[in-house]
Design an enzyme around this catalytic site. Structure first.
Site, PDB file in Angstrom:
ATOM      1  N   CYS A   2       0.838  -1.189   0.000  1.00  0.00           N
ATOM      2  CA  CYS A   2       0.000   0.000   0.000  1.00  0.00           C
ATOM      3  C   CYS A   2       0.877   1.244   0.000  1.00  0.00           C
ATOM      4  CB  CYS A   2      -0.942   0.079   1.194  1.00  0.00           C
ATOM      5  SG  CYS A   2      -2.081  -1.278   1.313  1.00  0.00           S
ATOM      6  N   ARG A  27       4.062  -0.390  -4.794  1.00  0.00           N
ATOM      7  CA  ARG A  27       3.734  -0.915  -3.467  1.00  0.00           C
ATOM      8  C   ARG A  27       2.408  -1.678  -3.444  1.00  0.00           C
ATOM      9  NH1 ARG A  27       6.850   1.711   0.486  1.00  0.00           N
ATOM     10  NH2 ARG A  27       5.388   1.033   2.079  1.00  0.00           N
ATOM     11  N   TRP A  73      -2.601  -2.722  -1.739  1.00  0.00           N
ATOM     12  CA  TRP A  73      -2.296  -4.157  -1.882  1.00  0.00           C
ATOM     13  C   TRP A  73      -3.162  -4.839  -0.833  1.00  0.00           C
ATOM     14  CZ3 TRP A  73      -0.272  -8.189   1.073  1.00  0.00           C
ATOM     15  CH2 TRP A  73       0.132  -9.326   0.346  1.00  0.00           C
ATOM     16  N   ASN A  99      -1.822   2.161   5.710  1.00  0.00           N
ATOM     17  CA  ASN A  99      -0.947   1.077   5.262  1.00  0.00           C
ATOM     18  C   ASN A  99      -0.569   0.283   6.506  1.00  0.00           C
ATOM     19  OD1 ASN A  99       1.076  -0.510   4.112  1.00  0.00           O
ATOM     20  ND2 ASN A  99       2.610   1.107   4.268  1.00  0.00           N
ATOM     21  N   GLY A 100      -0.779  -1.032   6.479  1.00  0.00           N
ATOM     22  CA  GLY A 100      -0.453  -1.845   7.660  1.00  0.00           C
ATOM     23  C   GLY A 100      -1.618  -2.747   7.995  1.00  0.00           C
ATOM     24  N   GLU A 485      17.582 -17.883  -7.422  1.00  0.00           N
ATOM     25  CA  GLU A 485      17.180 -16.534  -7.812  1.00  0.00           C
ATOM     26  C   GLU A 485      16.606 -16.530  -9.230  1.00  0.00           C
ATOM     27  OE1 GLU A 485      16.530 -13.915  -6.421  1.00  0.00           O
ATOM     28  OE2 GLU A 485      16.777 -12.290  -7.845  1.00  0.00           O
ATOM     29  N   LYS A 489      12.811 -15.331 -10.215  1.00  0.00           N
ATOM     30  CA  LYS A 489      12.544 -14.280 -11.219  1.00  0.00           C
ATOM     31  C   LYS A 489      11.516 -14.769 -12.234  1.00  0.00           C
ATOM     32  CE  LYS A 489      13.785 -11.614  -9.638  1.00  0.00           C
ATOM     33  NZ  LYS A 489      14.488 -11.416  -8.413  1.00  0.00           N
ATOM     34  N   GLU A 492       7.891 -15.119 -10.633  1.00  0.00           N
ATOM     35  CA  GLU A 492       7.135 -13.924 -10.250  1.00  0.00           C
ATOM     36  C   GLU A 492       6.683 -13.074 -11.425  1.00  0.00           C
ATOM     37  OE1 GLU A 492       9.106 -11.362  -7.417  1.00  0.00           O
ATOM     38  OE2 GLU A 492      11.015 -11.561  -8.413  1.00  0.00           O
ATOM     39  N   HIS A 508      17.927 -36.666  -6.683  1.00  0.00           N
ATOM     40  CA  HIS A 508      17.164 -37.117  -5.511  1.00  0.00           C
ATOM     41  C   HIS A 508      15.682 -36.767  -5.620  1.00  0.00           C
ATOM     42  CE1 HIS A 508      20.821 -38.346  -3.499  1.00  0.00           C
ATOM     43  NE2 HIS A 508      21.367 -37.211  -3.886  1.00  0.00           N
ATOM     44  N   LYS A 607       6.123  -4.411  -4.177  1.00  0.00           N
ATOM     45  CA  LYS A 607       7.558  -4.247  -4.048  1.00  0.00           C
ATOM     46  C   LYS A 607       8.008  -4.321  -2.606  1.00  0.00           C
ATOM     47  CE  LYS A 607      11.609  -3.265  -5.714  1.00  0.00           C
ATOM     48  NZ  LYS A 607      12.276  -4.411  -6.357  1.00  0.00           N
TER      49      LYS A 607
HETATM   50  O1  M6R Z   1      12.879  -5.196   0.233  1.00  0.00           O
HETATM   51  P1  M6R Z   1      13.343  -6.565   0.586  1.00  0.00           P
HETATM   52  O2  M6R Z   1      14.669  -6.906   0.000  1.00  0.00           O
HETATM   53  O3  M6R Z   1      13.353  -6.816   2.076  1.00  0.00           O
HETATM   54  O4  M6R Z   1      12.280  -7.530  -0.062  1.00  0.00           O
HETATM   55  C1  M6R Z   1      12.327  -8.913   0.108  1.00  0.00           C
HETATM   56  C2  M6R Z   1      11.422  -9.630  -0.879  1.00  0.00           C
HETATM   57  O5  M6R Z   1      10.100  -9.235  -0.700  1.00  0.00           O
HETATM   58  C3  M6R Z   1      11.826  -9.353  -2.327  1.00  0.00           C
HETATM   59  O6  M6R Z   1      13.157  -9.698  -2.572  1.00  0.00           O
HETATM   60  C4  M6R Z   1      10.918 -10.131  -3.303  1.00  0.00           C
HETATM   61  O7  M6R Z   1      11.135 -11.494  -3.166  1.00  0.00           O
HETATM   62  C5  M6R Z   1      11.166  -9.659  -4.741  1.00  0.00           C
HETATM   63  N1  M6R Z   1       9.930  -9.502  -5.425  1.00  0.00           N
HETATM   64  C6  M6R Z   1      12.023 -10.596  -5.510  1.00  0.00           C
HETATM   65  O8  M6R Z   1      12.195 -10.204  -6.827  1.00  0.00           O
END
Ligand code: M6R
Length: 612
Positions: A2, A27, A73, A99-100, A485, A489, A492, A508, A607
């Site tokens: 948010c 956000r 969000w 927000n929260g 990683e 990527k 998501e 395994h 984000k």
């Molecule tokens: O802001 P942060 O690094 O603490 O965020 C952690 C995760 O939310 C963030 O890395 C998320 O997994 C990303 N969307 C990955 O691309």
């Protein structure tokens, strides 16, 4: 999670709010809304993006020099326009953005219902605005007083801004656990979840602390108090962020821009901290707590998502180079599993945003136990940067694409410098190897530029595999976290199911999934265990898997077996993730684009994850 923006001053609020919401859209983008004060209250809210809100307000009265805005969000209640913010009090006088999460909202709601309040939405936020209304009318409190008393009854996290049409020259803002920044202009104030909506209006800001309430008036008056009613002296800071860094700069998406920026962001992270010719690395925070680092019996690295993956790379670095035992923990698990934390431990908290709720809570826990907490953060002035004992910024600049790219390489660069600085002080690596790694690290940005030359080839491979339903990412040693990683990527932004695995672990279990439809992306730049990874690739090929291999320039054996080979410049194994992750970022990007996905704002994600 948010985004909040608010304005009070002499200018029209609506365009400022809308531009601010667009900046904060990373956000959350489930719904957006604004409330404007102009004699009465005009409230406009819509399910969807800020662009939907703009279309909806076309031709409507958007005048007013005081206003609040929100991009959501969803946590409580579906992402529809009834649950969208701002939320209104029962008497219609108050509007609030939040927000929260208000954890005790259901108890408060029941109590308010008994007093005759009725609710339109399913949100916790609407309960809070009704509580403020109730306190105002029952105890004849001013807006500011009612907000203060209401917040003392609330359990949970919040950043809020409230307006009251009966006190039209005033904004009341407060925070606990969710960020809020006040911008101080000439005869005007802005309030936002981060500095990005503020920067083009003023560079003078105050970061509100937890349990503080700010009252901002149209006549330029500002007062900050605690929830306990103590007046605070605001600490005004000057922002250094440049507005150009918030634009796409000619790229189709922020993610692509951010991938390309890595040639400079990695260099920026090292600037003034590393000099290979003179043979030194200096991280101020590490020097300041040198004693604690030297005596550390263990390091615990905490983070979420991509930051957790950077932590896994650091585990290899710290153990291999500095010989310090490391544990890497998901912040969300760490905080709830009664972990053993000793005063002699050093905790490293990794976060791009510096606002991740789980990471913040884990830091609080570690500090209570007396451990030194070191933050590695991107966003300057963020909550984590202020909560930790010491730390280093990665200086990657604003990362707007929801999929993290340049923050990952920034974190890994910083952690590599840290491991090398400690290895040198502890005498755990030879002088010649230290010097070699320093020289190579300094040269990494040039090699990143060469990796980026593979882009057309990666674009072609992306087209070939973009219709797959699954993908497997493999890597060994320093390249194992890179495999995780790469898989994250892809998941998501393209919504293709993907898994990252240590290459040798494949036999395994995941090997059962391999057939001619399964792309297997193998990061195989390793000098160490090269033969082993060759065997792993043979195992995939024997099952007709489609191999996409990332190898070092000039490599032969794997290239002959693989269906597609991406060659990248050779480097030392500990530095490999800084190069090998980049083709994986580009591959996900082009697959997502090919599938018509919204790369910068993937579904269901935000984000900055400021709720647990
Ligand atoms: O802001 P942060 O690094 O603490 O965020 C952690 C995760 O939310 C963030 O890395 C998320 O997994 C990303 N969307 C990955 O691309």
């Amino acid at each position: 999670m948010c985004g909040i923006v608010a304005y009070i001053g002499q200018r029209e609020a609506y365009p400022i709010l809308i531009k601010g919401l667009q900046r904060l859209e990373y956000r959350g983008y489930d719904s957006a809304g604004v409330a404007l004060l102009n004699g009465g209250m005009h409230i406009y809210k819509r399910q969807g993006k800020v662009s939907d809100l703009i279309a909806y307000t076309e031709g409507k009265d958007k005048t007013g020099q005081v206003g609040i805005g929100h991009t959501r969000w969803a946590t409580h209640g579906q992402p529809n326009h009834i649950n969208a913010h701002p939320h209104c009090s029962g008497n219609g006088h108050l509007n609030l953005v939040h927000n929260g999460i208000i954890e005790n909202y259901s108890l408060l709601k029941k109590a308010l219902e008994k007093l005759g309040h009725t609710f339109e939405s399913e949100t916790d936020t609407e309960v809070l605005v009704h509580l403020i209304e109730e306190l105002q009318s029952r105890d004849s409190l001013t807006l500011e007083e009612a907000v203060r008393v209401a917040l003392s009854r609330v359990i949970g996290a919040y950043a809020i801004v409230v307006i009251d049409e009966r006190e039209p020259g005033k904004l009341v803002a407060a925070r606990k656990g969710s960020p809020l920044v006040l911008g101080i202009g000439d005869d005007e104030f802005l309030v936002a979840s981060d500095a990005t909506p503020i920067i083009e209006h003023t560079k003078r800001v105050v970061y509100l602390n937890d349990e503080e309430i700010a009252v901002l008036s149209k006549d330029g008056y500002m007062q900050i108090k605690t929830i306990g009613n103590e007046v605070q002296t605001p600490y005004i800071q000057e922002l250094t962020l440049e507005i150009e860094r918030l634009e796409k700069g000619g790229y189709d998406h922020f993610m692509l821009k951010e991938i390309h920026e890595q040639t400079t962001t990695i260099a920026d992270c090292m600037r003034g901290r590393l000099n290979a010719t003179e043979g030194w690395i200096r991280l101020g925070g590490v020097e300041e707590f040198q004693n604690r680092f030297m005596k550390a019996e263990r390091m615990i690295i905490i983070g979420c998502g991509t930051s957790w993956h950077a932590g896994l790379v650091a585990e290899y670095l710290f153990e291999d180079l500095a010989r310090i035992p490391v544990e890497v923990e998901y912040a969300s698990e760490f905080r709830y599993r009664n972990p053993i934390i000793r005063e002699s431990d050093v905790i490293i908290a990794l976060s791009q945003s510096g606002e991740t709720a789980d990471t913040l809570a884990a830091i609080e826990l570690a500090r209570e136990k007396g451990a030194l907490v070191y933050g590695v953060v991107n966003v300057v002035g963020s909550s984590i940067s202020r909560l930790t004992d010491a730390g280093s910024y990665i200086h990657a600049g604003p990362e707007i694409g929801v999929a993290s790219t340049k923050a990952f390489t920034g974190q890994v660069t910083l952690l590599t410098m840290m491991a090398l600085q400690l290895a040198h002080s502890r005498g755990t690596i030879s002088e010649s190897y230290y010097q070699r790694l320093l020289t190579e690290l300094e040269n990494i940005p040039h090699k990143v530029a060469r990796v980026l030359e593979c882009e057309p080839q990666i674009q072609y491979i992306a087209q070939e595999i973009q219709d797959s339903h699954n993908a497997l990412y493999l890597g060994r040693g320093f390249n194992f976290p890179v495999a995780l990683e790469g898989a994250l990527k892809l998941k998501e932004i393209s919504y293709i199911h993907a898994e990252g695995y240590p290459a040798a672990e494949m036999k395994h279990g995941p090997i059962a999934l391999i057939d001619e439809n399964m792309p297997v992306i193998v990061t195989a730049t390793n000098r160490n265990a090269y033969d082993k990874i060759v065997s792993n690739i043979q195992e995939v090929k024997a099952r007709k898997g489609k191999v996409i291999a990332i190898v070092s320039e000039g490599e032969k054996a794997i290239s002959e077996m693989a269906d597609y080979t991406i060659e990248i410049p050779e480097t030392e194994d500990p530095l490999a993730p800084l190069l090998s992750v980049i083709p994986l970022q580009l591959l996900s990007y082009y697959i997502a684009v090919g599938r018509g996905c919204n790369v910068d704002q993937p579904r269901n994600l935000a984000k900055s994850v400021t709720v647990e």
